[in-house]
Design a protein around this motif. Structure first.
Motif, PDB file in Angstrom:
ATOM      1  N   ALA A  31       0.844  -1.201   0.000  1.00  0.00           N
ATOM      2  CA  ALA A  31       0.000   0.000   0.000  1.00  0.00           C
ATOM      3  C   ALA A  31       0.876   1.246   0.000  1.00  0.00           C
ATOM      4  N   SER A  32       0.308   2.337  -0.477  1.00  0.00           N
ATOM      5  CA  SER A  32       1.061   3.594  -0.474  1.00  0.00           C
ATOM      6  C   SER A  32       1.052   4.266   0.891  1.00  0.00           C
ATOM      7  N   ASN A  33      -0.067   4.131   1.617  1.00  0.00           N
ATOM      8  CA  ASN A  33      -0.244   4.967   2.813  1.00  0.00           C
ATOM      9  C   ASN A  33       0.320   4.360   4.088  1.00  0.00           C
ATOM     10  N   HIS A  68       5.520  -0.690  -3.666  1.00  0.00           N
ATOM     11  CA  HIS A  68       4.728   0.449  -4.145  1.00  0.00           C
ATOM     12  C   HIS A  68       5.654   1.515  -4.712  1.00  0.00           C
ATOM     13  N   PRO A  69       5.352   2.031  -5.908  1.00  0.00           N
ATOM     14  CA  PRO A  69       6.264   2.993  -6.541  1.00  0.00           C
ATOM     15  C   PRO A  69       6.364   4.336  -5.817  1.00  0.00           C
ATOM     16  N   ASP A  70       5.507   4.589  -4.827  1.00  0.00           N
ATOM     17  CA  ASP A  70       5.644   5.826  -4.047  1.00  0.00           C
ATOM     18  C   ASP A  70       6.849   5.786  -3.110  1.00  0.00           C
ATOM     19  N   HIS A 101      10.245  -3.934  -8.162  1.00  0.00           N
ATOM     20  CA  HIS A 101       9.801  -2.546  -8.220  1.00  0.00           C
ATOM     21  C   HIS A 101       9.298  -2.186  -9.603  1.00  0.00           C
ATOM     22  N   GLY A 102       8.334  -1.271  -9.645  1.00  0.00           N
ATOM     23  CA  GLY A 102       7.899  -0.780 -10.951  1.00  0.00           C
ATOM     24  C   GLY A 102       6.674   0.100 -10.827  1.00  0.00           C
ATOM     25  N   PRO A 103       6.531   1.058 -11.720  1.00  0.00           N
ATOM     26  CA  PRO A 103       5.390   1.966 -11.662  1.00  0.00           C
ATOM     27  C   PRO A 103       4.225   1.559 -12.557  1.00  0.00           C
ATOM     28  N   GLY A 127       2.534  -5.764 -11.929  1.00  0.00           N
ATOM     29  CA  GLY A 127       1.648  -6.459 -10.992  1.00  0.00           C
ATOM     30  C   GLY A 127       0.827  -7.527 -11.698  1.00  0.00           C
ATOM     31  N   SER A 128       0.363  -7.195 -12.914  1.00  0.00           N
ATOM     32  CA  SER A 128      -0.453  -8.161 -13.654  1.00  0.00           C
ATOM     33  C   SER A 128       0.370  -9.400 -14.010  1.00  0.00           C
ATOM     34  N   THR A 129       1.621  -9.188 -14.425  1.00  0.00           N
ATOM     35  CA  THR A 129       2.474 -10.329 -14.787  1.00  0.00           C
ATOM     36  C   THR A 129       2.678 -11.247 -13.583  1.00  0.00           C
ATOM     37  N   PHE A 169      -3.463  -8.008  -1.323  1.00  0.00           N
ATOM     38  CA  PHE A 169      -3.434  -6.664  -1.919  1.00  0.00           C
ATOM     39  C   PHE A 169      -3.988  -5.660  -0.919  1.00  0.00           C
ATOM     40  N   THR A 170      -3.357  -4.501  -0.808  1.00  0.00           N
ATOM     41  CA  THR A 170      -3.915  -3.394  -0.042  1.00  0.00           C
ATOM     42  C   THR A 170      -3.857  -2.179  -0.939  1.00  0.00           C
ATOM     43  N   GLY A 171      -5.001  -1.610  -1.235  1.00  0.00           N
ATOM     44  CA  GLY A 171      -5.002  -0.452  -2.133  1.00  0.00           C
ATOM     45  C   GLY A 171      -6.415  -0.037  -2.461  1.00  0.00           C
ATOM     46  N   GLU A 209      -7.749  -5.874   0.387  1.00  0.00           N
ATOM     47  CA  GLU A 209      -8.298  -4.947   1.376  1.00  0.00           C
ATOM     48  C   GLU A 209      -8.318  -3.598   0.701  1.00  0.00           C
ATOM     49  N   MET A 210      -9.504  -3.049   0.544  1.00  0.00           N
ATOM     50  CA  MET A 210      -9.621  -1.859  -0.310  1.00  0.00           C
ATOM     51  C   MET A 210     -10.127  -0.663   0.499  1.00  0.00           C
ATOM     52  N   GLY A 211     -10.427   0.390  -0.212  1.00  0.00           N
ATOM     53  CA  GLY A 211     -10.883   1.593   0.470  1.00  0.00           C
ATOM     54  C   GLY A 211     -12.332   1.457   0.877  1.00  0.00           C
ATOM     55  N   ALA A 240     -18.393  -1.648   4.323  1.00  0.00           N
ATOM     56  CA  ALA A 240     -17.266  -0.858   4.834  1.00  0.00           C
ATOM     57  C   ALA A 240     -16.438  -1.662   5.828  1.00  0.00           C
ATOM     58  N   LEU A 241     -15.224  -1.170   6.056  1.00  0.00           N
ATOM     59  CA  LEU A 241     -14.331  -1.840   7.001  1.00  0.00           C
ATOM     60  C   LEU A 241     -14.798  -1.665   8.433  1.00  0.00           C
ATOM     61  N   ALA A 242     -15.246  -0.444   8.768  1.00  0.00           N
ATOM     62  CA  ALA A 242     -15.568  -0.169  10.173  1.00  0.00           C
ATOM     63  C   ALA A 242     -16.664   0.880  10.273  1.00  0.00           C
TER      64      ALA A 242
HETATM   65  P1  NAP Z   1      -3.650   1.649  -5.641  1.00  0.00           P
HETATM   66  O1  NAP Z   1      -3.556   2.728  -6.619  1.00  0.00           O
HETATM   67  O2  NAP Z   1      -4.732   0.664  -5.808  1.00  0.00           O
HETATM   68  O3  NAP Z   1      -2.231   0.922  -5.646  1.00  0.00           O
HETATM   69  C1  NAP Z   1      -1.911  -0.201  -4.827  1.00  0.00           C
HETATM   70  C2  NAP Z   1      -1.004  -1.146  -5.592  1.00  0.00           C
HETATM   71  O4  NAP Z   1      -1.757  -1.850  -6.567  1.00  0.00           O
HETATM   72  C3  NAP Z   1       0.109  -0.474  -6.362  1.00  0.00           C
HETATM   73  O5  NAP Z   1       1.260  -1.269  -6.280  1.00  0.00           O
HETATM   74  C4  NAP Z   1      -0.435  -0.421  -7.769  1.00  0.00           C
HETATM   75  O6  NAP Z   1       0.582  -0.449  -8.728  1.00  0.00           O
HETATM   76  C5  NAP Z   1      -1.210  -1.708  -7.862  1.00  0.00           C
HETATM   77  N1  NAP Z   1      -2.284  -1.627  -8.828  1.00  0.00           N
HETATM   78  C6  NAP Z   1      -3.278  -0.704  -8.852  1.00  0.00           C
HETATM   79  N2  NAP Z   1      -4.119  -0.948  -9.874  1.00  0.00           N
HETATM   80  C7  NAP Z   1      -3.646  -2.050 -10.497  1.00  0.00           C
HETATM   81  C8  NAP Z   1      -4.074  -2.792 -11.626  1.00  0.00           C
HETATM   82  N3  NAP Z   1      -5.152  -2.440 -12.328  1.00  0.00           N
HETATM   83  N4  NAP Z   1      -3.349  -3.862 -11.995  1.00  0.00           N
HETATM   84  C9  NAP Z   1      -2.241  -4.210 -11.310  1.00  0.00           C
HETATM   85  N5  NAP Z   1      -1.781  -3.538 -10.246  1.00  0.00           N
HETATM   86  C10 NAP Z   1      -2.475  -2.472  -9.841  1.00  0.00           C
HETATM   87  O7  NAP Z   1      -3.809   2.184  -4.160  1.00  0.00           O
HETATM   88  P2  NAP Z   1      -3.123   3.471  -3.507  1.00  0.00           P
HETATM   89  O8  NAP Z   1      -3.756   4.690  -4.078  1.00  0.00           O
HETATM   90  O9  NAP Z   1      -1.664   3.332  -3.534  1.00  0.00           O
HETATM   91  O10 NAP Z   1      -3.590   3.319  -1.979  1.00  0.00           O
HETATM   92  C11 NAP Z   1      -4.641   4.026  -1.432  1.00  0.00           C
HETATM   93  C12 NAP Z   1      -5.843   3.122  -1.278  1.00  0.00           C
HETATM   94  O11 NAP Z   1      -5.546   2.001  -0.454  1.00  0.00           O
HETATM   95  C13 NAP Z   1      -7.016   3.824  -0.613  1.00  0.00           C
HETATM   96  O12 NAP Z   1      -8.162   3.533  -1.327  1.00  0.00           O
HETATM   97  C14 NAP Z   1      -7.047   3.204   0.776  1.00  0.00           C
HETATM   98  O13 NAP Z   1      -8.294   3.232   1.400  1.00  0.00           O
HETATM   99  C15 NAP Z   1      -6.585   1.816   0.481  1.00  0.00           C
HETATM  100  N6  NAP Z   1      -6.072   1.141   1.683  1.00  0.00           N
HETATM  101  C16 NAP Z   1      -6.760   0.082   2.187  1.00  0.00           C
HETATM  102  C17 NAP Z   1      -6.314  -0.538   3.352  1.00  0.00           C
HETATM  103  C18 NAP Z   1      -7.072  -1.697   3.949  1.00  0.00           C
HETATM  104  O14 NAP Z   1      -6.545  -2.337   4.851  1.00  0.00           O
HETATM  105  N7  NAP Z   1      -8.270  -1.982   3.513  1.00  0.00           N
HETATM  106  C19 NAP Z   1      -5.143  -0.100   3.986  1.00  0.00           C
HETATM  107  C20 NAP Z   1      -4.449   0.963   3.408  1.00  0.00           C
HETATM  108  C21 NAP Z   1      -4.926   1.564   2.246  1.00  0.00           C
HETATM  109  P3  NAP Z   1       0.997   0.884  -9.492  1.00  0.00           P
HETATM  110  O15 NAP Z   1       1.169   1.946  -8.447  1.00  0.00           O
HETATM  111  O16 NAP Z   1       2.241   0.440 -10.144  1.00  0.00           O
HETATM  112  O17 NAP Z   1      -0.117   1.211 -10.407  1.00  0.00           O
END
Ligand code: NAP
Length: 491
Positions: free
Chosen positions: A152-154, A181-183, A212-214, A219-221, A233-235, A259-261, A407-409
């Motif tokens: 995750a980035s955050n 994460h590329p950040d 590593h990679g942006p 990720g798909s590979t 996955f967290t993102g 685990e998503m937003g 939602a998560l919480a």
């Molecule tokens: P993100 O844009 O989804 O990126 C997360 C990772 O997934 C990155 O490594 C990104 O690679 C990769 N990724 C994204 N889309 C992809 C795709 N279509 N195919 C393959 N790989 C893909 O998330 P973010 O903006 O960094 O993080 C913020 C989000 O994370 C917020 O929505 C937040 O709520 C959520 N979060 C959830 C939790 C939880 O526990 N539920 C915890 C922390 C954060 P690239 O950067 O290379 O595209």
């Protein structure tokens, strides 16, 4: 190779990449780091997955004792490098040294919590009974196989290279291939190298790769690699959903634990507003703006009762939002997405308060918007944005909550003797993974009883948690042994 070139960790070996060049930025200034990376190529993905797959076995890589030593050893190595890790992570994330120091403590505490769990033997989840008039049936677990982990980035530490997904997969006996994460590539490189030294000293090279990679192709590979058996996955929701769809389209589909937003509701009852409007407003804003609002557990949706006490609460929240200054977001893409999300919110609702953003880097303003139902299509705005929804009766509140996406919480601020609270708990329990009573959803304890997940879109699989000891279950496949001698079934 120049020492200023970032390296991938491919099955224990450090290698430069061959793809497009990238590097991190300081979010406070927008300045690029001089350390450059080149994206990992498909051959590096293949070799990382191959090296990991060589360690897949029924009992997991190494012995349980070795896994305990590995998790503790990595935790010790990260703690010993605290000042360097915190300083690099701060430069790449702008989250501040105090927060990152706490996050590192959480990360190493998490690794040690899993090693302590392995010591108990309970991770085997062993259940025995007799079937068919005396045949012994044993249910236990096997490691699922190679796990792909997306950082995750955050949370550049606690949900990253040695974060919860990696710790739980390694504890379960699964080798991991991590998509950094590329950040924050330099943070991931540093943490990965410290962990790799421990891995190497135990002759376990291959169980850990950090790529590593942006681009999303990398990720798909990884997800499409035939030997990958599960994904952590967290993102964002779009990112998690894309990986779920990709995994489902593979010739052999695999589980994606994403685990998503989410948009987390916080409900204030009339009696709670009456007795402590100001206190709740303070607590709410503290949680809303924590880490510039960049928490998946951010209480984005505030339900307030009509009336004087509710007005006082909203006014105080508005004052605190207005005077909160600017907020540094993690990267340019997140800042742009935040602005877009705010535009959508303000087009649908009335702006109650805004702070001022001024200065370099990825600075944004905090926003408080009042919205009217329907709320079904409300989406997470990742950053310091809050949405207020007023309600006039407990029946209306229940109807509104029934329309909130998974939602998560959720948090409820209520007094002990309000009979409506039972209905609130019942309706929220069907929509979220965790209910917080008179508290705030930010802050997720790593403990045996934790549930950090929830109904879609907060998570891809509502049955599992990504935080706490139960996170290991995602990477342990249950198996039953029927009439098999004990000597063959122990771990
Ligand atoms: P993100 O844009 O989804 O990126 C997360 C990772 O997934 C990155 O490594 C990104 O690679 C990769 N990724 C994204 N889309 C992809 C795709 N279509 N195919 C393959 N790989 C893909 O998330 P973010 O903006 O960094 O993080 C913020 C989000 O994370 C917020 O929505 C937040 O709520 C959520 N979060 C959830 C939790 C939880 O526990 N539920 C915890 C922390 C954060 P690239 O950067 O290379 O595209």
């Amino acid at each position: 190779m120049s020492s200023n070139t970032g390296m991938h960790l491919v099955g224990g070996r450090q290698e430069a990449g061959s793809g497009s060049e990238f590097g991190s930025f300081d979010p406070r200034t927008g300045e690029p780091s001089p350390r450059r990376f080149r994206e990992a190529g498909p051959d590096q993905v293949d070799r990382a997955v191959e090296a990991a797959a060589a360690w897949v076995s029924r009992k997991g890589y190494g012995t349980v004792q070795e896994r305990i030593a590995l998790l503790d050893g990595i935790a010790d190595a990260l703690d010993a490098a605290e000042s360097e890790i915190v300083s690099v992570a701060d430069r790449e994330s702008g989250l501040g040294e105090n927060r990152l120091s706490g996050e590192l403590g959480r990360t190493t505490g998490q690794l040690r919590a899993f090693s302590a769990f392995l010591r108990t033997g309970d991770h085997e989840d062993r259940v025995e009974d007799l079937v068919f008039d005396g045949v012994k049936l044993v249910r236990s677990v096997v490691p699922i196989g190679v796990v792909a982990v997306f950082e995750a980035s955050n949370f550049p530490l606690a949900f990253a290279t040695m974060g919860g997904d990696t710790a739980s997969a390694l504890a379960a006996g699964c080798p991991v291939v991590i998509k950094a994460h590329p950040d924050h590539p330099e943070t991931s490189e540093l943490v990965g190298n410290l962990a790799a030294e421990v891995v190497s000293s135990m002759d376990l090279d291959g169980i850990l790769s950090v790529l590593h990679g942006p681009s999303i192709e990398l990720g798909s590979t990884i997800v499409e690699s035939p030997a990958v058996a599960a994904v952590g996955f967290t993102g964002s929701v779009p990112g998690g959903r894309a990986l779920m769809d990709l995994a489902a389209r593979r010739p052999v589909p695999i589980p994606v634990y994403a685990e998503m937003g989410s948009v987390n509701p916080l409900v204030v009852t009339p009696a709670a507003a009456e007795s402590r409007a100001e206190e709740i407003a303070e607590g709410y804003v503290g949680s809303l703006l924590l880490g510039a609002g960049q928490f998946c557990t951010n209480p984005g949706l505030l339900f307030v009762p009509d009336g004087d006490a509710g007005e006082r609460l909203i006014e105080k929240v508005g004052d605190r939002v207005r005077s909160s200054g600017d907020h540094v977001l993690l990267d340019q893409r997140i800042a742009a997405r935040y602005e877009e999300g705010c535009r959508t919110l303000t087009s649908r609702g009335e702006v109650l308060a805004e702070s001022l953003a001024d200065g370099p880097g990825y600075r944004v303003r905090a926003v408080l918007v009042e919205m009217k139902p329907p709320l079904e299509d409300i989406e997470e705005v990742f950053g310091p944005a809050g949405v207020v929804v007023r309600y006039s009766s407990s029946e209306e509140l229940i109807r509104l909550l029934e329309g909130v996406p998974g939602a998560l919480a959720a948090a409820i601020h209520a007094e002990e003797d309000e009979p409506e609270s039972a209905d609130l708990i019942d309706v929220l329990a069907m929509r979220v993974g965790r209910i917080v009573w008179n508290g705030y959803p930010t802050g997720v304890a790593v403990s045996p009883a934790m549930m950090h997940g929830g109904p879609y879109p907060s998570a891809s699989d509502p049955l599992h948690t990504s935080v706490g000891l139960a996170a290991m279950r995602r990477f342990q496949r249950p198996i039953a042994f029927q009439g098999v001698p004990d000597a063959y079934t122990s771990i």
